[in-house]
Design an enzyme around this catalytic site. Sequence first.
Site, PDB file in Angstrom:
ATOM      1  N   ASP A  70     -59.183   6.176  -7.355  1.00 55.73           N
ATOM      2  CA  ASP A  70     -60.614   6.457  -7.474  1.00 55.73           C
ATOM      3  C   ASP A  70     -61.134   6.933  -6.126  1.00 55.73           C
ATOM      4  OD1 ASP A  70     -60.858   5.782 -10.162  1.00 55.73           O
ATOM      5  OD2 ASP A  70     -61.403   3.706  -9.754  1.00 55.73           O
ATOM      6  N   ASP A 124     -62.262   9.918 -15.033  1.00 54.48           N
ATOM      7  CA  ASP A 124     -63.321   9.076 -15.594  1.00 54.48           C
ATOM      8  C   ASP A 124     -64.512   9.929 -16.013  1.00 54.48           C
ATOM      9  OD1 ASP A 124     -61.749   6.828 -14.953  1.00 54.48           O
ATOM     10  OD2 ASP A 124     -62.759   6.570 -13.021  1.00 54.48           O
TER      11      ASP A 124
END
Length: 156
Positions: free
Chosen positions: A109, A127
Amino acid sequence: MFAMVAGAVGLDQIIKYLVETMLPFQELVPVLPMLSLYRTWNEGIAFSLLKDLPDSGLLVLTLVVIMFVLYLWRRTPADRTLAHLGFALIIGGALGNLIDRAVYGHVVDYILFHTRTWSFAVFNLADSFISVGAGLIVLDELIAALRDRKSKNRSE
């Protein structure tokens, strides 16, 4: 639509490779006043949920979700373009994160929205694909419901 899936996976993996090789780990890199790059690892699913589940369990869970979305995709009429685009983005995003989990044991991330007193969960392009895809499916359902309502009103 399968080219969209492949493109989403490819773009996600290229960016994650660049993030892993060029960004310092867990150091804020400001981009805009409320946007920073912040490389970290997510060992769970969205927002670190189920992080205590073993990797094999997370892999199986992700595969089940992908198979369910594929099932819904096949059952959706071909003229529902927004829904099909949404399904492609969800599958592409899920596969991108699945590759991370299978290769690294975690998801990479790197996007952080924040202010001085608040921050959103760190996330990645995959995402975003999943979220936008889900939004497109909801939008497609709303449009279909409005069309059905209009055609029902005309026939009455």
